[in-house]
Design a protein around this motif. Sequence first.
Motif, PDB file in Angstrom:
ATOM      1  N   GLN A   1       0.804  -1.094  -0.081  1.00  0.00           N
ATOM      2  CA  GLN A   1       0.209  -0.136   0.137  1.00  0.00           C
ATOM      3  C   GLN A   1       0.730   1.239  -0.058  1.00  0.00           C
ATOM      4  OE1 GLN A   1      -3.489  -0.104  -0.232  1.00  0.00           O
ATOM      5  NE2 GLN A   1      -3.774   2.043  -0.064  1.00  0.00           N
ATOM      6  N   LEU A   2       0.343   2.217  -0.835  1.00  0.00           N
ATOM      7  CA  LEU A   2       1.056   3.312  -1.077  1.00  0.00           C
ATOM      8  C   LEU A   2       0.329   4.596  -0.264  1.00  0.00           C
ATOM      9  CD1 LEU A   2       2.337   3.289  -4.506  1.00  0.00           C
ATOM     10  CD2 LEU A   2       3.660   2.334  -2.483  1.00  0.00           C
ATOM     11  N   GLN A   3       0.987   5.547   0.488  1.00  0.00           N
ATOM     12  CA  GLN A   3       0.495   6.736   0.965  1.00  0.00           C
ATOM     13  C   GLN A   3       1.085   7.834   0.412  1.00  0.00           C
ATOM     14  OE1 GLN A   3      -1.002   6.013   4.664  1.00  0.00           O
ATOM     15  NE2 GLN A   3      -1.279   8.565   5.222  1.00  0.00           N
ATOM     16  N   ALA A   4       0.218   8.637  -0.178  1.00  0.00           N
ATOM     17  CA  ALA A   4       0.810  10.078  -0.833  1.00  0.00           C
ATOM     18  C   ALA A   4       0.487  11.049   0.263  1.00  0.00           C
ATOM     19  CB  ALA A   4      -0.243  10.283  -2.030  1.00  0.00           C
ATOM     20  N   SER A   5       1.264  12.052   0.346  1.00  0.00           N
ATOM     21  CA  SER A   5       1.028  13.217   1.178  1.00  0.00           C
ATOM     22  C   SER A   5       1.776  14.339   0.628  1.00  0.00           C
ATOM     23  CB  SER A   5       1.687  12.807   2.542  1.00  0.00           C
ATOM     24  OG  SER A   5       3.088  12.544   2.406  1.00  0.00           O
ATOM     25  N   GLY A   6       1.598  15.490   1.256  1.00  0.00           N
ATOM     26  CA  GLY A   6       2.304  16.967   0.853  1.00  0.00           C
ATOM     27  C   GLY A   6       1.445  17.907  -0.055  1.00  0.00           C
ATOM     28  N   GLY A   7       0.279  17.386  -0.149  1.00  0.00           N
ATOM     29  CA  GLY A   7      -0.795  18.407  -0.852  1.00  0.00           C
ATOM     30  C   GLY A   7      -0.947  19.576   0.002  1.00  0.00           C
TER      31      GLY A   7
ATOM     32  N   ARG B   1      11.060  -1.659  -4.175  1.00  0.00           N
ATOM     33  CA  ARG B   1      12.232  -1.367  -4.815  1.00  0.00           C
ATOM     34  C   ARG B   1      12.376  -1.953  -6.312  1.00  0.00           C
ATOM     35  NH1 ARG B   1      16.806  -2.141  -1.132  1.00  0.00           N
ATOM     36  NH2 ARG B   1      15.293  -1.066   0.218  1.00  0.00           N
ATOM     37  N   THR B   2      11.219  -2.982  -6.516  1.00  0.00           N
ATOM     38  CA  THR B   2      11.387  -3.586  -7.581  1.00  0.00           C
ATOM     39  C   THR B   2      10.416  -3.317  -8.844  1.00  0.00           C
ATOM     40  OG1 THR B   2       9.726  -5.561  -7.100  1.00  0.00           O
ATOM     41  CG2 THR B   2      12.253  -5.784  -6.713  1.00  0.00           C
ATOM     42  N   TYR B   3       9.353  -2.036  -8.313  1.00  0.00           N
ATOM     43  CA  TYR B   3       8.664  -1.506  -9.294  1.00  0.00           C
ATOM     44  C   TYR B   3       8.660  -0.310  -9.614  1.00  0.00           C
ATOM     45  CZ  TYR B   3       5.513  -5.514  -8.172  1.00  0.00           C
ATOM     46  OH  TYR B   3       4.616  -6.694  -8.044  1.00  0.00           O
ATOM     47  N   ALA B   4       8.315   0.142 -10.825  1.00  0.00           N
ATOM     48  CA  ALA B   4       8.444   1.330 -11.141  1.00  0.00           C
ATOM     49  C   ALA B   4       7.065   2.174 -10.375  1.00  0.00           C
ATOM     50  CB  ALA B   4       7.997   1.501 -12.835  1.00  0.00           C
ATOM     51  N   VAL B   5       7.253   3.276 -10.309  1.00  0.00           N
ATOM     52  CA  VAL B   5       5.946   4.242  -9.619  1.00  0.00           C
ATOM     53  C   VAL B   5       5.664   5.258 -10.495  1.00  0.00           C
ATOM     54  CG1 VAL B   5       5.670   5.526  -7.371  1.00  0.00           C
ATOM     55  CG2 VAL B   5       7.101   3.505  -7.311  1.00  0.00           C
TER      56      VAL B   5
ATOM     57  N   ALA C   1       1.101   4.983  -7.512  1.00  0.00           N
ATOM     58  CA  ALA C   1       0.712   3.619  -7.630  1.00  0.00           C
ATOM     59  C   ALA C   1       1.963   2.855  -8.322  1.00  0.00           C
ATOM     60  CB  ALA C   1      -0.478   3.546  -8.536  1.00  0.00           C
ATOM     61  N   LEU C   2       2.053   1.483  -8.013  1.00  0.00           N
ATOM     62  CA  LEU C   2       3.090   0.861  -8.498  1.00  0.00           C
ATOM     63  C   LEU C   2       2.413   0.007  -9.975  1.00  0.00           C
ATOM     64  CD1 LEU C   2       3.977  -1.219  -5.316  1.00  0.00           C
ATOM     65  CD2 LEU C   2       4.838   0.848  -6.130  1.00  0.00           C
ATOM     66  N   THR C   3       3.813  -0.268 -10.620  1.00  0.00           N
ATOM     67  CA  THR C   3       3.612  -0.895 -11.830  1.00  0.00           C
ATOM     68  C   THR C   3       4.621  -1.660 -12.244  1.00  0.00           C
ATOM     69  OG1 THR C   3       2.708  -0.681 -14.258  1.00  0.00           O
ATOM     70  CG2 THR C   3       4.553   1.092 -13.463  1.00  0.00           C
TER      71      THR C   3
ATOM     72  N   SER D   1      -5.282   1.083 -15.540  1.00  0.00           N
ATOM     73  CA  SER D   1      -5.381  -0.358 -15.288  1.00  0.00           C
ATOM     74  C   SER D   1      -4.063  -0.980 -15.167  1.00  0.00           C
ATOM     75  CB  SER D   1      -6.348  -0.815 -16.390  1.00  0.00           C
ATOM     76  OG  SER D   1      -5.491  -0.716 -17.650  1.00  0.00           O
ATOM     77  N   GLN D   2      -2.968  -0.588 -15.591  1.00  0.00           N
ATOM     78  CA  GLN D   2      -1.701  -1.213 -15.513  1.00  0.00           C
ATOM     79  C   GLN D   2      -1.044  -1.094 -14.042  1.00  0.00           C
ATOM     80  OE1 GLN D   2      -0.183   0.657 -18.982  1.00  0.00           O
ATOM     81  NE2 GLN D   2      -0.312  -1.076 -20.181  1.00  0.00           N
ATOM     82  N   TYR D   3      -1.614  -0.388 -13.281  1.00  0.00           N
ATOM     83  CA  TYR D   3      -1.145   0.158 -12.014  1.00  0.00           C
ATOM     84  C   TYR D   3      -1.861  -0.562 -10.813  1.00  0.00           C
ATOM     85  CZ  TYR D   3       1.770   3.614 -14.345  1.00  0.00           C
ATOM     86  OH  TYR D   3       2.620   4.396 -14.893  1.00  0.00           O
ATOM     87  N   HIS D   4      -1.310  -0.781  -9.731  1.00  0.00           N
ATOM     88  CA  HIS D   4      -1.801  -1.487  -8.673  1.00  0.00           C
ATOM     89  C   HIS D   4      -1.274  -0.619  -7.187  1.00  0.00           C
ATOM     90  CE1 HIS D   4       1.808  -3.764  -7.532  1.00  0.00           C
ATOM     91  NE2 HIS D   4       1.864  -4.012  -8.925  1.00  0.00           N
ATOM     92  N   ASP D   5      -1.913  -1.086  -6.089  1.00  0.00           N
ATOM     93  CA  ASP D   5      -1.537  -0.379  -4.611  1.00  0.00           C
ATOM     94  C   ASP D   5      -1.687   1.167  -4.647  1.00  0.00           C
ATOM     95  OD1 ASP D   5       0.574  -3.201  -5.006  1.00  0.00           O
ATOM     96  OD2 ASP D   5      -0.599  -2.800  -2.984  1.00  0.00           O
ATOM     97  N   TRP D   6      -2.820   1.424  -5.072  1.00  0.00           N
ATOM     98  CA  TRP D   6      -3.095   2.872  -5.077  1.00  0.00           C
ATOM     99  C   TRP D   6      -3.121   3.534  -3.842  1.00  0.00           C
ATOM    100  CZ3 TRP D   6      -3.238   5.886  -9.572  1.00  0.00           C
ATOM    101  CH2 TRP D   6      -3.252   5.194 -10.808  1.00  0.00           C
ATOM    102  N   GLY D   7      -2.577   4.539  -3.471  1.00  0.00           N
ATOM    103  CA  GLY D   7      -2.744   5.230  -2.337  1.00  0.00           C
ATOM    104  C   GLY D   7      -4.058   6.044  -2.217  1.00  0.00           C
ATOM    105  N   GLN D   8      -4.223   6.612  -1.239  1.00  0.00           N
ATOM    106  CA  GLN D   8      -5.592   7.541  -0.906  1.00  0.00           C
ATOM    107  C   GLN D   8      -5.631   8.891  -1.562  1.00  0.00           C
ATOM    108  OE1 GLN D   8      -3.311   7.823   0.986  1.00  0.00           O
ATOM    109  NE2 GLN D   8      -3.219   9.724   2.028  1.00  0.00           N
ATOM    110  N   GLY D   9      -4.504   9.291  -2.175  1.00  0.00           N
ATOM    111  CA  GLY D   9      -4.361  10.612  -2.644  1.00  0.00           C
ATOM    112  C   GLY D   9      -4.219  11.767  -1.865  1.00  0.00           C
ATOM    113  N   THR D  10      -3.577  12.808  -2.655  1.00  0.00           N
ATOM    114  CA  THR D  10      -3.530  14.174  -1.765  1.00  0.00           C
ATOM    115  C   THR D  10      -3.996  15.325  -2.530  1.00  0.00           C
ATOM    116  OG1 THR D  10      -1.795  15.320  -0.447  1.00  0.00           O
ATOM    117  CG2 THR D  10      -1.005  14.473  -2.416  1.00  0.00           C
ATOM    118  N   GLN D  11      -4.635  16.176  -1.995  1.00  0.00           N
ATOM    119  CA  GLN D  11      -5.211  17.207  -2.632  1.00  0.00           C
ATOM    120  C   GLN D  11      -4.310  18.137  -3.003  1.00  0.00           C
ATOM    121  OE1 GLN D  11      -8.583  17.798  -4.087  1.00  0.00           O
ATOM    122  NE2 GLN D  11      -7.675  19.518  -5.165  1.00  0.00           N
TER     123      GLN D  11
END
Length: 121
Positions: free
Chosen positions: A1-7, A28-32, A95-97, A106-116
């Motif tokens: 799971q990813l968590q975005a912040s800083g908005g 570390r094995t995925y593109a982001v 997200a990871l890909t 659709s090619q990405y997974h482990d989406w975080g909750q987003g930051t505004q």
Amino acid sequence: QLQASGGGLVQAGGSLTLSCAASGRTFRTYAVGWFRQAPGKEREFVAIISWTGSSTNYADSVKGRFTISRDNAQKTVYLQMNSLKPEDTAVYYCALTPSFNNRYVSQYHDWGQGTQVTVSS
């Protein structure tokens, strides 16, 4: 799971740095990738960084203004956003890909909750 912040709220021409923190051993094995979604619009690709950090790619709308980077030791990806414009206003997601060539949601997974991110004119 990813968590975005800083908005946040920033005036046009200003800067923000977003962070995307990951948990798990496979980060570390995925593109982001970073995506954004404005109200009433579809989620769109913003930037991507390879798992080594040696390759990056940007949407034309942000090229030259945004910089993506990563620190695999800290399991964090950053998005430095400069010269912000009102049209950059959106919720930003990471997200990871498995492939650096992927640009579709659709090619990405482990989406975080987003930051505004809100850019005022």
